[in-house]
Design an enzyme around this catalytic site. Sequence first.
Site, mmCIF file in Angstrom:
data_model
loop_
_atom_site.group_PDB
_atom_site.id
_atom_site.type_symbol
_atom_site.label_atom_id
_atom_site.label_comp_id
_atom_site.label_asym_id
_atom_site.label_seq_id
_atom_site.Cartn_x
_atom_site.Cartn_y
_atom_site.Cartn_z
ATOM 1 N N GLY A 174 2.551 2.835 -0.782
ATOM 2 C CA GLY A 174 3.720 3.663 -0.500
ATOM 3 C C GLY A 174 5.018 2.982 -0.917
ATOM 4 C CD GLU A 206 8.053 -0.424 3.001
ATOM 5 O OE1 GLU A 206 7.983 -1.669 3.031
ATOM 6 O OE2 GLU A 206 7.049 0.308 3.179
ATOM 7 C CG HIS A 250 8.232 -4.636 6.660
ATOM 8 N ND1 HIS A 250 7.409 -5.225 7.590
ATOM 9 C CD2 HIS A 250 7.460 -3.712 6.021
ATOM 10 C CE1 HIS A 250 6.197 -4.690 7.516
ATOM 11 N NE2 HIS A 250 6.204 -3.761 6.579
HETATM 12 N N1 0A1 Z 1 3.825 -4.267 3.007
HETATM 13 C C1 0A1 Z 1 3.847 -2.921 2.511
HETATM 14 C C2 0A1 Z 1 2.548 -2.408 2.055
HETATM 15 C C3 0A1 Z 1 2.015 -2.885 0.777
HETATM 16 C C4 0A1 Z 1 0.912 -3.701 0.766
HETATM 17 C C5 0A1 Z 1 0.314 -4.068 -0.400
HETATM 18 C C6 0A1 Z 1 0.858 -3.597 -1.552
HETATM 19 O O1 0A1 Z 1 0.230 -3.902 -2.732
HETATM 20 C C7 0A1 Z 1 -1.042 -4.293 -2.714
HETATM 21 C C8 0A1 Z 1 1.952 -2.798 -1.578
HETATM 22 C C9 0A1 Z 1 2.557 -2.452 -0.397
HETATM 23 C C10 0A1 Z 1 4.212 -2.018 3.663
HETATM 24 O O2 0A1 Z 1 3.700 -2.172 4.753
HETATM 25 O O3 0A1 Z 1 4.983 -1.105 3.456
HETATM 26 ZN ZN ZN Z 2 4.660 -2.424 6.306
#
Ligand code: 0A1
Ligand code: ZN
Length: 856
Positions: free
Chosen positions: A258, A295, A298
Amino acid sequence: MRDAMHGAVRLTDYAPAAWTVEHVALTFALDPHATRVTARIRFRPNPDAAPGQGLWLDGEQLELVSATIDGTPVSPEVSAEGLSLPASALPAGGFDWEAVTVIDPASNTSLDGLYMSNGMYCTQCEAQGFRKITYYPDRPDVMARFHVRIEGDQRVKLSNGNPVASGAGWAEWDDPWPKPSYLFALVAGDLLSHDDSFTTASGREVALKIYVRPGDEDRCAYAMDALKRSMDWDERAYGREYDLDLFMIVAVDDFNMGAMENKGLNIFNSKYVLASPDTATDRDYELIEGIIAHEYFHNWTGNRITCRDWFQLCLKEGLTVFRDQCFSADQRSEPVKRIADVLQLRARQFREDAGPLAHPVRPTEYVEINNFYTATVYEKGAEVIRMLRLMVGDAAYRQALDLYFERHDGEACTIEDWLKVFEDATGRDLSQFALWYSQAGTPRVAAQVDYTGGTLTLTLTQEVPPTPGQPVKAPMVIPVATGFLAPDGSDAAPAQVLELTAARQVFTFEMPERLVVSLLRGFSAPVILEMARTPAERAFLIAHDSDPFNRWEAARNLATDTALAMAADPDLPADPALVAALATLAADESVDPAFRALALTLPSREALAQESFQRGTAADPDAIERALTDLATAVATGGAEVFNDLYDRYATPGAYCPEAGDAARRALRATALGYITRLDPRGIAAGTLFGAATNMTESLSALSLLVREDAPSATAALATFYERWKADRLVIDKWFTLQAMASPSGVALERARQLAGHADFDWKNPNRFRALIGGFAANPTAFHRADGAGYRFVADWLLKLDPLNPQTTARMAGCFETWARYEPGRQALIRAELERMAAEPGLSKNTREIVERILG
Ligand code: 0A1
Ligand code: ZN
């Protein structure tokens, strides 16, 4: 389990990095097939690690051109996973490493690391993409300051932090906040930005920029508005201010997930940024709001405080999902948001927890970490925090969070650190509660109510089912929010939170008359509640429960029972009590239209299949389909007058507004039209709305009804829609999804095959692939065709995508996780497809892990 866990990484093997990084300076000389990356890294010995160790740097698909230590060339031992140098080659007190690598972003179809999308360079480094950019200790507990120089002729060249200088063909960025490599980002392309600004609570001015491809700049306003509301909310709800002078979002069309929270430079799937009334639905607006918030949040829960290792992923994800859920609830309707979240939890997480891919919120081993960005880590992770807040209370929750930020800012933490702040802030012992992080499986709670001699006795028992690798479970702490209703429907006693901590527990309440118990209010714990209710009691709760969640739940339970009974017995008519209750609720003008829309929506085919299996009967997709059609027709007939009235009165005249009030009216009106169309298979009313619609929400809901009914006008409407939107990739995704998902079982596979041959089926684009292949797999009667052709179609496409994009393939292979629900014939067909995939010699590690775990 075959050899799926071969090469697994284990939580128990964690050891601190031998060398930490103080500073990184990266120079990128961009070139589609030969980007040259120069990395200067200042290493220091880690005082927390055993002394005298060599150096290990992760690195994949890199061409190493040169490497030096303190300016002297070195010859490390290089493998496909990285490189190493013995301790003897390293100055014990620290050293400067410099390496030049060459990479090929234009050939990177995995969309992991540095890749190209529509001629633009972009990166995705979570979880382990940075190692495809340069050699590095690519693990979240190594946090460093980054300075980045980008050389290239693109108009826009971005990285994390603040811009420090730029000139013709180059730009430099500096990020003052230490961060792990997974938060690194770089973007370069001929982009335009939509600009705004935000003044923080302490009066600092933050420039906000959303970068998009030319032509998309007028579709950023809603995302920008959502961003400013998120920034404001985080200040008010958590006391968290943004910490740089610039916050950037970039929209890309080719993205596996996403969005991504890279420090100061979030990268988004364009689907979750771009919106205009004529191209985006109410649901799209809601998702954009939620994901922008996620996002952004975060920045504190993930970036300032990150994870020590990937087993702790829920530390940032569970908390950030919980925060975005609360934000959306505040922006819209809290009860409606809660119901929507629980629907999603049951559809995705309960499903996962009940099958071969079940794992704890904090897993203890993985082969491929990208396979653990799951509903369990995210959504169950959020539920665990919601329970904590309920148990300690809002004020103590806020104190614990303040302590968390104060104590751990700038650190890479564990779940133990997280629970400790709650223990320290509240004095509670959370050792039993911690089982929510380590035990997989959805607990089942059975409730029994007895009333004699002025005492109401509530007996609660709990059982956590066995899951792969965890045959036996201990009792959990389960907060059960409980209310009591008087015969007139009012709340007779204050609601309270009972804590179930043993396998069986008895609670008694003195009361002069028997009251109706409302249990698990607000869905206070992610459990399956089993409680026998009389039809009268159910009707009473539907009419009166002051807890909107339980009011909805009572209606849902009645609909589920009715639909499953009808599936088991084709001659059984729909329960008139249900039909009457739904018609009454539909007409109740005191109730939020969004709530009514949810309550009037019958359980999905998928939800009924899951419920059937849970109750011990193999799911029969065809019988479920027939039962739901019959039930919907009965509701449509019984409520015909109300639905026509709602349809007439709930139009939203005037300009489209994406806010909750108007969206709720449209949702109720679309639900009414869905029922009206059950009695109007030629789709006259839907066709009229399709012709008159001035926004995508109405246009798409009308079109999907025409397709669902295979109405005579459906083909022409699809063609009109395509002609109008063929230049708009996000709308054309919807066109693919709708046909794959809503087509009746008799024609769905043929249509999906035809669409797979359509010139616009760009299968290498994850959004397009998910739209068609994922849409088809989410059409249960078509996917679960008794002849297995649906399974084969999906497996063929997964095998085709796997060599190019293992992450998206592995994620989508989860469509086979429910095989055990079905009768032996379908089970054998699904397993045959999985065996075929497993036999593919070059199958990626990602997909192999999923396929082998599903096979068991
Ligand atoms: N940390 C992001 C999610 C995410 C995880 C892995 C990705 O590539 C493999 C890309 C995005 C979130 O929680 O929005
Ligand atoms: Zn996240």
